[in-house]
Scaffold this motif. Structure first.
Motif, PDB file in Angstrom:
ATOM      1  N   ASN A   3      17.191   3.772   8.876  1.00 60.33           N
ATOM      2  CA  ASN A   3      16.314   4.895   8.554  1.00 60.33           C
ATOM      3  C   ASN A   3      14.868   4.406   8.533  1.00 60.33           C
ATOM      4  OD1 ASN A   3      18.443   6.645   8.149  1.00 60.33           O
ATOM      5  ND2 ASN A   3      18.715   5.964   6.061  1.00 60.33           N
ATOM      6  N   ARG A  22      13.676  10.170  -0.567  1.00 64.93           N
ATOM      7  CA  ARG A  22      14.511  10.983   0.316  1.00 64.93           C
ATOM      8  C   ARG A  22      14.268  10.487   1.730  1.00 64.93           C
ATOM      9  NH1 ARG A  22      18.346  14.429  -1.602  1.00 64.93           N
ATOM     10  NH2 ARG A  22      17.625  15.383  -3.513  1.00 64.93           N
ATOM     11  N   ASP A  23      15.352  10.367   2.522  1.00 64.99           N
ATOM     12  CA  ASP A  23      15.183   9.941   3.908  1.00 64.99           C
ATOM     13  C   ASP A  23      15.197  11.146   4.832  1.00 64.99           C
ATOM     14  OD1 ASP A  23      17.861  10.627   4.044  1.00 64.99           O
ATOM     15  OD2 ASP A  23      18.549   8.658   4.663  1.00 64.99           O
ATOM     16  N   ARG A  25      17.470  12.230   6.681  1.00 67.26           N
ATOM     17  CA  ARG A  25      18.739  12.968   6.668  1.00 67.26           C
ATOM     18  C   ARG A  25      19.023  13.555   5.287  1.00 67.26           C
ATOM     19  NH1 ARG A  25      23.063   9.436   9.952  1.00 67.26           N
ATOM     20  NH2 ARG A  25      23.219   8.520   7.904  1.00 67.26           N
ATOM     21  N   ARG A  27      19.131  12.250   2.278  1.00 70.04           N
ATOM     22  CA  ARG A  27      19.917  11.464   1.328  1.00 70.04           C
ATOM     23  C   ARG A  27      18.986  10.908   0.263  1.00 70.04           C
ATOM     24  NH1 ARG A  27      23.214   7.451   5.121  1.00 70.04           N
ATOM     25  NH2 ARG A  27      21.107   7.050   5.743  1.00 70.04           N
ATOM     26  N   TRP A  29      17.819   7.954  -2.329  1.00 67.88           N
ATOM     27  CA  TRP A  29      17.827   6.510  -2.483  1.00 67.88           C
ATOM     28  C   TRP A  29      17.065   6.148  -3.757  1.00 67.88           C
ATOM     29  CZ3 TRP A  29      19.896   3.223   1.378  1.00 67.88           C
ATOM     30  CH2 TRP A  29      20.307   3.874   2.536  1.00 67.88           C
ATOM     31  N   LEU A  39      21.525   3.515  -1.864  1.00 67.03           N
ATOM     32  CA  LEU A  39      21.899   4.906  -1.659  1.00 67.03           C
ATOM     33  C   LEU A  39      22.532   5.446  -2.930  1.00 67.03           C
ATOM     34  CD1 LEU A  39      22.151   7.270   0.325  1.00 67.03           C
ATOM     35  CD2 LEU A  39      24.382   6.359   0.949  1.00 67.03           C
ATOM     36  N   ARG A  41      22.965   9.198  -3.398  1.00 64.63           N
ATOM     37  CA  ARG A  41      23.740  10.383  -3.058  1.00 64.63           C
ATOM     38  C   ARG A  41      23.520  10.752  -1.599  1.00 64.63           C
ATOM     39  NH1 ARG A  41      22.137  15.388  -6.307  1.00 64.63           N
ATOM     40  NH2 ARG A  41      22.273  13.824  -7.903  1.00 64.63           N
ATOM     41  N   SER A  42      24.621  11.053  -0.910  1.00 61.60           N
ATOM     42  CA  SER A  42      24.523  11.547   0.450  1.00 61.60           C
ATOM     43  C   SER A  42      24.317  13.050   0.431  1.00 61.60           C
ATOM     44  CB  SER A  42      25.813  11.248   1.228  1.00 61.60           C
ATOM     45  OG  SER A  42      26.001   9.864   1.324  1.00 61.60           O
ATOM     46  N   SER A  43      23.919  13.601   1.560  1.00 65.75           N
ATOM     47  CA  SER A  43      23.745  15.051   1.626  1.00 65.75           C
ATOM     48  C   SER A  43      25.109  15.728   1.664  1.00 65.75           C
ATOM     49  CB  SER A  43      22.926  15.429   2.868  1.00 65.75           C
ATOM     50  OG  SER A  43      23.633  15.077   4.031  1.00 65.75           O
ATOM     51  N   GLU A  46      27.308  15.635   4.937  1.00 67.33           N
ATOM     52  CA  GLU A  46      28.017  14.405   5.274  1.00 67.33           C
ATOM     53  C   GLU A  46      29.323  14.278   4.496  1.00 67.33           C
ATOM     54  OE1 GLU A  46      25.457  11.134   4.660  1.00 67.33           O
ATOM     55  OE2 GLU A  46      24.075  11.712   6.230  1.00 67.33           O
ATOM     56  N   ASN A  47      29.405  14.901   3.340  1.00 66.56           N
ATOM     57  CA  ASN A  47      30.586  14.764   2.493  1.00 66.56           C
ATOM     58  C   ASN A  47      31.717  15.696   2.883  1.00 66.56           C
ATOM     59  OD1 ASN A  47      29.283  12.832   1.003  1.00 66.56           O
ATOM     60  ND2 ASN A  47      28.554  14.261  -0.523  1.00 66.56           N
TER      61      ASN A  47
END
Length: 50
Positions: A3, A22-23, A25, A27, A29, A39, A41-43, A46-47
């Protein structure tokens, strides 16, 4: 692929050296002091599996 686009989210924890980013995508960090970003939490997209 790494990223490249991070934007910092301001929180009061920044005063003690904990920063959130926030990246590109969307997510979340976290960075503590001089450590690498981790990391948190993922978006949601993606989950979930389709």
């Amino acid at each position: 692929m790494p990223n490249y686009y991070f934007r910092e989210m301001w929180t009061p924890l920044r005063w003690i050296g904990i920063r959130f980013y926030r990246d590109d995508r969307d997510r979340l960090w976290m960075k503590k002091g001089k450590q690498r970003r981790q990391l948190v939490r993922s978006s949601e997209s993606e989950n979930t599996e389709s």
